[in-house]
Motif scaffolding. Structure first.
Motif, PDB file in Angstrom:
ATOM      1  N   LEU A 164       0.761  -1.336  -0.123  1.00  0.00           N
ATOM      2  CA  LEU A 164      -0.062   0.088  -0.020  1.00  0.00           C
ATOM      3  C   LEU A 164       0.791   1.215   0.046  1.00  0.00           C
ATOM      4  O   LEU A 164       0.528   2.345  -0.522  1.00  0.00           O
ATOM      5  CB  LEU A 164      -0.808  -0.074   1.081  1.00  0.00           C
ATOM      6  N   THR A 165       1.829   1.157   0.746  1.00  0.00           N
ATOM      7  CA  THR A 165       2.974   2.558   0.845  1.00  0.00           C
ATOM      8  C   THR A 165       3.515   2.793  -0.623  1.00  0.00           C
ATOM      9  O   THR A 165       4.039   3.886  -0.698  1.00  0.00           O
ATOM     10  CB  THR A 165       3.878   2.205   1.658  1.00  0.00           C
ATOM     11  N   ASP A 166       3.411   1.775  -1.540  1.00  0.00           N
ATOM     12  CA  ASP A 166       3.858   2.090  -2.878  1.00  0.00           C
ATOM     13  C   ASP A 166       3.024   3.190  -3.526  1.00  0.00           C
ATOM     14  O   ASP A 166       3.683   3.569  -4.620  1.00  0.00           O
ATOM     15  CB  ASP A 166       4.302   0.791  -3.689  1.00  0.00           C
ATOM     16  N   ILE A 167       1.823   3.231  -3.328  1.00  0.00           N
ATOM     17  CA  ILE A 167       1.023   4.116  -4.012  1.00  0.00           C
ATOM     18  C   ILE A 167       1.293   5.575  -3.313  1.00  0.00           C
ATOM     19  O   ILE A 167       0.893   5.939  -2.379  1.00  0.00           O
ATOM     20  CB  ILE A 167      -0.228   3.572  -3.683  1.00  0.00           C
ATOM     21  N   ASP A 168       2.070   6.385  -4.114  1.00  0.00           N
ATOM     22  CA  ASP A 168       2.436   7.657  -3.660  1.00  0.00           C
ATOM     23  C   ASP A 168       1.793   8.741  -4.996  1.00  0.00           C
ATOM     24  O   ASP A 168       1.158   8.333  -5.834  1.00  0.00           O
ATOM     25  CB  ASP A 168       3.803   7.824  -3.525  1.00  0.00           C
ATOM     26  N   LYS A 169       2.220   9.907  -4.605  1.00  0.00           N
ATOM     27  CA  LYS A 169       1.809  11.034  -5.453  1.00  0.00           C
ATOM     28  C   LYS A 169       2.360  10.670  -7.085  1.00  0.00           C
ATOM     29  O   LYS A 169       1.430  11.113  -7.911  1.00  0.00           O
ATOM     30  CB  LYS A 169       2.751  12.336  -5.037  1.00  0.00           C
ATOM     31  N   GLU A 170       3.746  10.109  -7.013  1.00  0.00           N
ATOM     32  CA  GLU A 170       4.168   9.874  -8.348  1.00  0.00           C
ATOM     33  C   GLU A 170       2.994   8.838  -9.248  1.00  0.00           C
ATOM     34  O   GLU A 170       2.515   8.958 -10.395  1.00  0.00           O
ATOM     35  CB  GLU A 170       5.274   9.405  -8.512  1.00  0.00           C
ATOM     36  N   VAL A 171       2.678   7.881  -8.346  1.00  0.00           N
ATOM     37  CA  VAL A 171       1.785   6.669  -9.108  1.00  0.00           C
ATOM     38  C   VAL A 171       0.496   7.571  -9.253  1.00  0.00           C
ATOM     39  O   VAL A 171      -0.070   7.329 -10.701  1.00  0.00           O
ATOM     40  CB  VAL A 171       1.690   5.835  -8.133  1.00  0.00           C
ATOM     41  N   ILE A 172      -0.201   8.154  -8.550  1.00  0.00           N
ATOM     42  CA  ILE A 172      -1.457   8.895  -8.841  1.00  0.00           C
ATOM     43  C   ILE A 172      -1.340   9.859 -10.133  1.00  0.00           C
ATOM     44  O   ILE A 172      -2.132   9.976 -10.974  1.00  0.00           O
ATOM     45  CB  ILE A 172      -2.012   9.450  -7.519  1.00  0.00           C
ATOM     46  N   GLU A 173      -0.324  10.529 -10.091  1.00  0.00           N
ATOM     47  CA  GLU A 173       0.068  11.516 -11.193  1.00  0.00           C
ATOM     48  C   GLU A 173       0.124  11.048 -12.542  1.00  0.00           C
ATOM     49  O   GLU A 173      -0.222  11.516 -13.503  1.00  0.00           O
ATOM     50  CB  GLU A 173       1.333  12.259 -10.850  1.00  0.00           C
ATOM     51  N   TRP A 174       0.842   9.841 -12.638  1.00  0.00           N
ATOM     52  CA  TRP A 174       0.998   9.117 -13.874  1.00  0.00           C
ATOM     53  C   TRP A 174      -0.277   8.772 -14.455  1.00  0.00           C
ATOM     54  O   TRP A 174      -0.798   8.708 -15.494  1.00  0.00           O
ATOM     55  CB  TRP A 174       1.790   7.941 -13.888  1.00  0.00           C
TER      56      TRP A 174
END
Length: 183
Positions: A164-174
């Motif tokens: 779960l902690t792998d889901i960060d701002k970068e992931v959502i932005e892509w």
């Protein structure tokens, strides 16, 4: 039925002059036992492309995601033995649904398709230890967490997640960039 499937059905009729139901009847009269036999028959005897042949074969066998009435069953099936990856799916879906009211969530047998006017991402519990976010960003150079996908894949890129902690701002932005491009 999602928009892509409806378009395929419309084009099947437009290209062949027969409805899906008529093709299913034709296929069933042949008493084929295997998917590959149906594909071969439709391609060789009726000049179908692989996409149309596959759709008719899956529908005639009731093996496609569209034949399942309860879409939650598809998601349950995807996460069987991978239940620990479900929080990743739920978190990603909640973030994606914030993008706009036009997000279409279309569960398939092995993944969930996220569409706008076209598919922009897929959410896929790929293995027991890895969750993949497939993203359509043709022409984008891989960088950061964004990896290039194999040629001819459903998506141009992917992001691998483990927890779960792998889901960060970068992931959502892509994913948001792909959503914005899917107009």
């Amino acid at each position: 039925m999602d928009k892509a499937e409806q378009t395929m059905l419309d084009n099947l009729f437009k290209n062949t002059g027969k409805t899906l139901e008529q093709w299913i009847e034709i296929v069933k009269k042949q008493n084929f036992e295997k998917h590959g036999q149906i594909l071969k028959f439709l391609k060789e005897q009726h000049s179908f492309t692989h996409g149309f042949a596959n759709m008719v074969a899956m529908k005639s066998r009731g093996a496609d995601a569209g034949s399942v009435e309860n879409k939650d069953e598809l998601i349950e099936k995807q996460y069987k033995g991978k239940e620990h990856l479900m929080p990743l799916y739920e978190k990603l879906l909640s973030e994606v649904l914030k993008f706009g009211k036009d997000v279409e969530v279309a569960p398939k047998n092995a993944y969930v398709s996220l569409r706008r006017k076209k598919q922009f991402a897929i959410l896929n519990p790929a293995t027991k230890t890895r969750f993949e976010v497939g993203i359509n960003l043709k022409g984008q150079e891989p960088k950061g967490k964004l990896e290039a996908e194999k040629p001819n894949s459903m998506c141009s890129h992917k992001i691998n997640l483990i927890e779960l902690t792998d889901i960060d701002k970068e992931v959502i932005e892509w994913i948001k960039i792909a959503y914005d491009n899917a107009r």
